[in-house]
Design an enzyme around this catalytic site. Structure first.
Site, short mmCIF file in Angstrom:
data_model
loop_
_atom_site.label_atom_id
_atom_site.label_comp_id
_atom_site.label_asym_id
_atom_site.label_seq_id
_atom_site.Cartn_x
_atom_site.Cartn_y
_atom_site.Cartn_z
N GLU A 43 0.69 -1.19 -0.11
CA GLU A 43 -0.16 -0.01 -0.16
C GLU A 43 0.90 1.18 -0.09
O GLU A 43 1.39 1.66 1.01
CB GLU A 43 -0.95 0.01 1.11
CG GLU A 43 -1.96 1.19 1.44
CD GLU A 43 -2.83 1.24 2.65
OE1 GLU A 43 -2.54 0.52 3.15
OE2 GLU A 43 -3.53 2.14 2.45
N LYS A 100 -2.35 -2.12 -3.12
CA LYS A 100 -3.50 -1.07 -2.66
C LYS A 100 -3.10 0.29 -2.92
O LYS A 100 -2.36 0.92 -2.07
CB LYS A 100 -3.79 -1.52 -1.25
CG LYS A 100 -4.68 -0.58 -0.67
CD LYS A 100 -5.05 -1.15 0.80
CE LYS A 100 -5.95 -0.17 1.77
NZ LYS A 100 -6.81 -0.78 2.79
P1 13P Z 1 -9.29 4.40 3.87
O1 13P Z 1 -10.12 3.57 3.03
O2 13P Z 1 -10.01 4.94 5.11
O3 13P Z 1 -8.26 5.23 3.11
O4 13P Z 1 -8.43 3.17 4.69
C1 13P Z 1 -7.84 2.36 4.06
C2 13P Z 1 -6.42 1.93 4.70
O5 13P Z 1 -6.34 0.70 5.04
C3 13P Z 1 -5.49 2.78 4.91
O6 13P Z 1 -4.23 2.31 5.24
#
Ligand code: 13P
Length: 355
Positions: free
Chosen positions: A177, A219
Site C-alpha cells: 500500500e 492497494k
Molecule cells: P481508507 O479507505 O480509510 O483510506 O483506509 C484504508 C486503509 O487501509 C488505510 O491504510
C-alpha cells in the site's frame, strides 16, 4: 505448494464482486474517531465495534477479507471464539496490519517513512498461527510544491518490498500500500505524476527483492485532485487518469488492485471505483476495494456506541458493501443510493487514518 497457497489466497481476496474491509485502525486512531462521536474507547467498546462488522448477516456476499490490527486479532467474542475465527467461519479471510506506523523521515523531516521491519518474520509467524493469511503495510507520500523528495519515495518503496518479501517467505499474501495522500491543494495532474513515480519505484523495488507478483495485491490511491484544490476533477476524469496511471506502471502479473478510499466520501469512493471498472480499456488485473472510512463511516454514525443501534450500523455497513460490490463489477448506479437509510454525501470525510 506455498506458491500455490499464496496465489489462491490472493485470488480469493479478489473474487468476483468482492472486496476487503480495512478495520485495522490502531488504538489511538480509533480512540480519536470514537471521541468525535463521544464514544468511550475501551478494549470492550473497540471489540463491540469490530464485532458489529464481523457479524453483519450475509456480508460475506461482498466482503472477501478483513484487515485487523494487533489488539483485534487477539480478541474473542462472548462465547470465547477468536474474532479471526468468527470471520473465517463465514469464509472471510482474516488479514493483519503489520507496519508499526509512519515516522518522521531522518533527513527530510516534513516526510515520513513507515517502520516495522524489525522482528517482522517472528510477528508474521505468530499472526499466521492466530489465523492471518494476508497482511498490510502502508507507506504515505505527501504532495506539496517541493515534495515528495526522491529519498522519501525510495526508502518507502524499499521498505514495502522488504515487507512483501518477508510476508511471502512466511506464506502470507502482502498487500502493498503506497498511499499518495489527497491532503493539499495539488491538481489531479500532479497527483498522477507523483503516483506514477511512486508506483514505478515500488515495482522496481519489488523486482529487485524477488517478490512474486502473482502472490501479492496492490492497494494504491486513486489519481484525484488534492482536497483543497480549487478545481475538483470529475468522476470520469478521476477514472481515466487512475486507469492510465495503473496501466503504465502495474505489471499484468499482479492479480488484483484494491483501492484505499483515502478520505473520499463513501458515495464518491463507490462512484470512482465503478467508473474505473466501466472504462472500456484492457484491465489485466481485478479492480476492487479495500476501504476503511468509506465502508465504516455510515456504520459508526448509525451505531454511536449504543447496543440498541447495532442493527442499524450493520444495515449501513451491508448497504455500503453491496454498493461497492456493484462497483467492483461496474454495475453501480447512483440510483442505488436512494434506497439507503440516512447517509452522507459530503465530498470528503474527516481525517482519521493512522499516522
Ligand atoms: P481508507 O479507505 O480509510 O483510506 O483506509 C484504508 C486503509 O487501509 C488505510 O491504510
Amino acid at each position: 505448494m506455498e506458491r500455490q497457497e499464496l496465489e489462491q489466497t490472493a485470488t480469493a481476496l479478489i473474487a468476483k464482486g468482492k472486496g476487503i474491509l480495512a478495520a485495522d485502525e490502531t488504538v489511538p486512531t480509533l480512540t480519536k474517531r470514537f471521541a468525535t462521536l463521544k464514544i468511550e474507547s475501551t478494549e470492550d467498546s473497540r471489540r463491540a465495534y469490530r464485532e458489529l462488522f464481523f457479524t453483519t448477516p450475509d456480508v460475506s456476499e461482498f466482503i472477501s477479507g478483513v484487515i485487523l490490527q494487533d489488539e483485534t486479532i487477539r480478541q474473542k467474542n462472548a462465547s470465547s471464539t477468536p474474532l479471526a475465527e468468527v470471520l473465517s467461519k463465514q469464509g472471510i479471510i482474516p488479514g493483519i496490519k503489520v507496519d508499526t506506523g509512519a515516522k518522521v523521515l531522518a533527513g527530510s523531516p516534513e516526510e515520513k517513512v513507515t517502520e516495522g521491519l524489525d522482528g517482522l518474520r517472528d510477528r508474521l509467524k505468530e499472526y499466521r498461527a492466530l489465523g492471518a493469511r494476508f497482511a498490510k503495510w502502508r507507506a504515505v507520500i505527501r504532495i506539496t510544491e517541493t515534495l515528495p523528495s526522491p529519498m522519501c519515495i525510495s526508502v518507502n518503496a524499499h521498505a514495502l518490498a522488504r515487507y512483501a518479501a518477508i510476508c511471502q517467505e512466511q506464506n502470507i499474501v502482502p498487500i502493498v500500500e503506497p498511499e499518495v495522500l489527497m491532503d493539499g491543494s495539488h491538481t489531479i495532474e500532479r497527483c498522477e505524476e507523483v503516483t506514477s513515480s511512486v508506483l514505478h519505484a515500488v515495482f522496481h523495488a519489488l523486482f529487485e527483492q524477488c517478490v512474486r507478483l502473482e502472490g501479492m495485491l496492490l492497494k494504491p490511491n486513486m489519481v484525484i485532485s488534492g482536497k483543497e484544490c480549487r478545481r475538483q476533477a470529475s468522476v470520469d476524469e478521476v477514472a481515466t487518469a487512475t486507469l492510465r496511471c495503473l496501466r503504465r506502471h502495474v505489471p499484468a502479473a499482479v492479480p488484483g488492485i484494491v483501492f484505499l478510499s483515502g478520505g473520499q466520501s463513501d458515495v464518491l469512493a463507490t462512484a470512482h471505483l465503478n467508473a474505473i471498472n466501466r472504462l472500456d480499456l484492457l484491465k489485466p488485473w481485478k479492480i476492487s476495494f479495500s476501504y476503511g472510512r468509506a465502508l465504516q463511516d455510515p456504520a459508526i454514525e448509525a451505531w454511536r456506541g449504543k447496543q440498541q443501534n447495532v442493527k442499524a450500523g450493520q444495515q449501513a455497513f451491508y448497504f455500503r458493501a453491496k454498493c461497492n460490490s456493484a462497483s467492483a463489477l461496474g454495475k453501480y448506479t447512483p440510483g442505488l443510493e436512494g434506497k439507503k437509510s440516512g447517509g452522507e454525501t459530503a465530498v470528503h470525510r474527516s481525517d482519521w487514518h493512522d499516522d
